[in-house]
Design a protein around this motif. Sequence first.
Motif, PDB file in Angstrom:
ATOM      1  N   ILE A 102      45.500  38.690  30.342  1.00 48.13           N
ATOM      2  CA  ILE A 102      45.715  39.211  31.703  1.00 48.13           C
ATOM      3  C   ILE A 102      46.987  40.058  31.775  1.00 48.13           C
ATOM      4  O   ILE A 102      48.067  39.621  31.377  1.00 48.13           O
ATOM      5  CB  ILE A 102      45.778  38.045  32.725  1.00 48.13           C
ATOM      6  CG1 ILE A 102      44.415  37.335  32.733  1.00 48.13           C
ATOM      7  CG2 ILE A 102      46.117  38.559  34.116  1.00 48.13           C
ATOM      8  CD1 ILE A 102      44.314  36.182  33.691  1.00 48.13           C
ATOM      9  N   GLU A 104      42.029  41.937  33.640  1.00 45.01           N
ATOM     10  CA  GLU A 104      41.683  41.227  32.398  1.00 45.01           C
ATOM     11  C   GLU A 104      41.333  42.219  31.303  1.00 45.01           C
ATOM     12  O   GLU A 104      40.877  43.326  31.580  1.00 45.01           O
ATOM     13  CB  GLU A 104      40.507  40.298  32.664  1.00 45.01           C
ATOM     14  CG  GLU A 104      40.912  39.113  33.512  1.00 45.01           C
ATOM     15  CD  GLU A 104      39.918  37.973  33.413  1.00 45.01           C
ATOM     16  OE1 GLU A 104      39.265  37.847  32.363  1.00 45.01           O
ATOM     17  OE2 GLU A 104      39.822  37.234  34.397  1.00 45.01           O
ATOM     18  N   THR A 151      46.526  42.080  38.925  1.00 47.49           N
ATOM     19  CA  THR A 151      46.214  41.710  37.537  1.00 47.49           C
ATOM     20  C   THR A 151      44.919  42.378  37.070  1.00 47.49           C
ATOM     21  O   THR A 151      44.101  42.809  37.885  1.00 47.49           O
ATOM     22  CB  THR A 151      46.042  40.182  37.375  1.00 47.49           C
ATOM     23  OG1 THR A 151      45.008  39.767  38.254  1.00 47.49           O
ATOM     24  CG2 THR A 151      47.310  39.436  37.657  1.00 47.49           C
TER      25      THR A 151
END
Length: 385
Positions: free
Chosen positions: A367, A328, A326
């Motif tokens: 995200i 951000e 992931t």
Amino acid sequence: MKNIVGQAVRGKDFWDRKSELAKIWQAIENGTHPLLVAPRRVGKTSIMYKILDEPKDDYAIVYVNTESAYSANEFWHKLFNALMDEEFNNKNAAKFKNFCAKLKTFNIESISISGSIKLGDAKELNYAEAFETLIKDIESDKKLIIMMDEFAQTIENIVKYSTIQEAELLLAIHRTLRQNPKIASKISFVYAGSIGLESVVERFNAIKFINDLNAIKITPLSHSEAKAFVCELCQFIQDEDITYLLEKIEWLIPFYIQLIIQELNTLYVEKALHVIQKEDIDEAILRAIECNHYFDHWRKRIQIAFEPNEFKFAKDLLNILSEHSTLESKEYINLGVKHSLAEDEARKIVHALVYDGYINNNENPKIYRFNSPILKLWWYKNVAN
Ligand SMILES: Nc1ncnc2c1ncn2[C@@H]1O[C@H](COP(=O)(O)OP(=O)(O)O)[C@@H](O)[C@H]1O
Ligand SMILES: [Mg+2]
């Protein structure tokens, strides 16, 4: 049903996509112009073939793939050619008598660089006028559906190899045609493309030319549809292992299911298996990602579409995601700075990656992650390392 991997499917090999087809027909019947939105390999072309092969009564369907058109002229040339195609005419001659007769009078060879087309009666018209002349001859209770596959690619090609103005003009002509009530009552334009038309036109601020389109998302299969699809394609896999397979594939588009089943079928024969087990599924996935030709376009695509520093940014971002799963929003903005991209520019590229099916932020708007764990694994092995 055969397990076809790669080519758009037709006839018996088409796994019914009832709700997508219903949405498209509903949009057409409501008089709107659909834009089929889905990344590469989700099944857009197969769905358009289904519409082409099984049209509703009183509709004639033209399908044209304009991927290899690099100018507005080439686009029109392909479209008029598709309209003049013998198969189209034979199929629709009875339904659209006047229209088909009129088509025969078009002299397609004479599409000029300046954007005009010469009719059999020697009148010279621009494309939009030529269209209108043609459309007049459709009986009003019947409708023509023009499906243009890879339209976004055409626009991107024109921007790259001709000019932005030429691309804008083509988009503007289409919008004018759609907004002409005389035309819209007789034609439905269906646009499709594996790269997001919105993200292509967003890059040169031309959203206004397409904001009247009815965007229809072609989605992956639901879990239960995917399960039924697996059962249809593979008889020697047990229920709990199907669940495991679908968890691994996660982004349940028919293509990935078929790709892994293809590898499972090979393993089944090679190892003389009686039944497929979890470790066979793991092995099939590893084998599938060895098939570079199924994945390499994902890397090439961003190389071709973006400027060099944008490409490096996009590649870095995907490399990070392939390793850490992931990322951000604030991290990609920092990454943009590293590649001399302003926040806005970095955001547009991330949008393009979402539209084009690389990543999503569905669970949390801040995200991002890969859509497909299989592509993620391929990327990690073949691009990031
Ligand atoms: N409805 C479907 N039934 C069976 N296979 C499908 C279907 N839709 C897509 N596929 C699979 O996905 C692949 C890509 O389909 P295609 O229609 O070419 O997608 P797109 O036009 O979105 O790139 C096909 O080769 C086939 O393996
Ligand atoms: Mg396609």
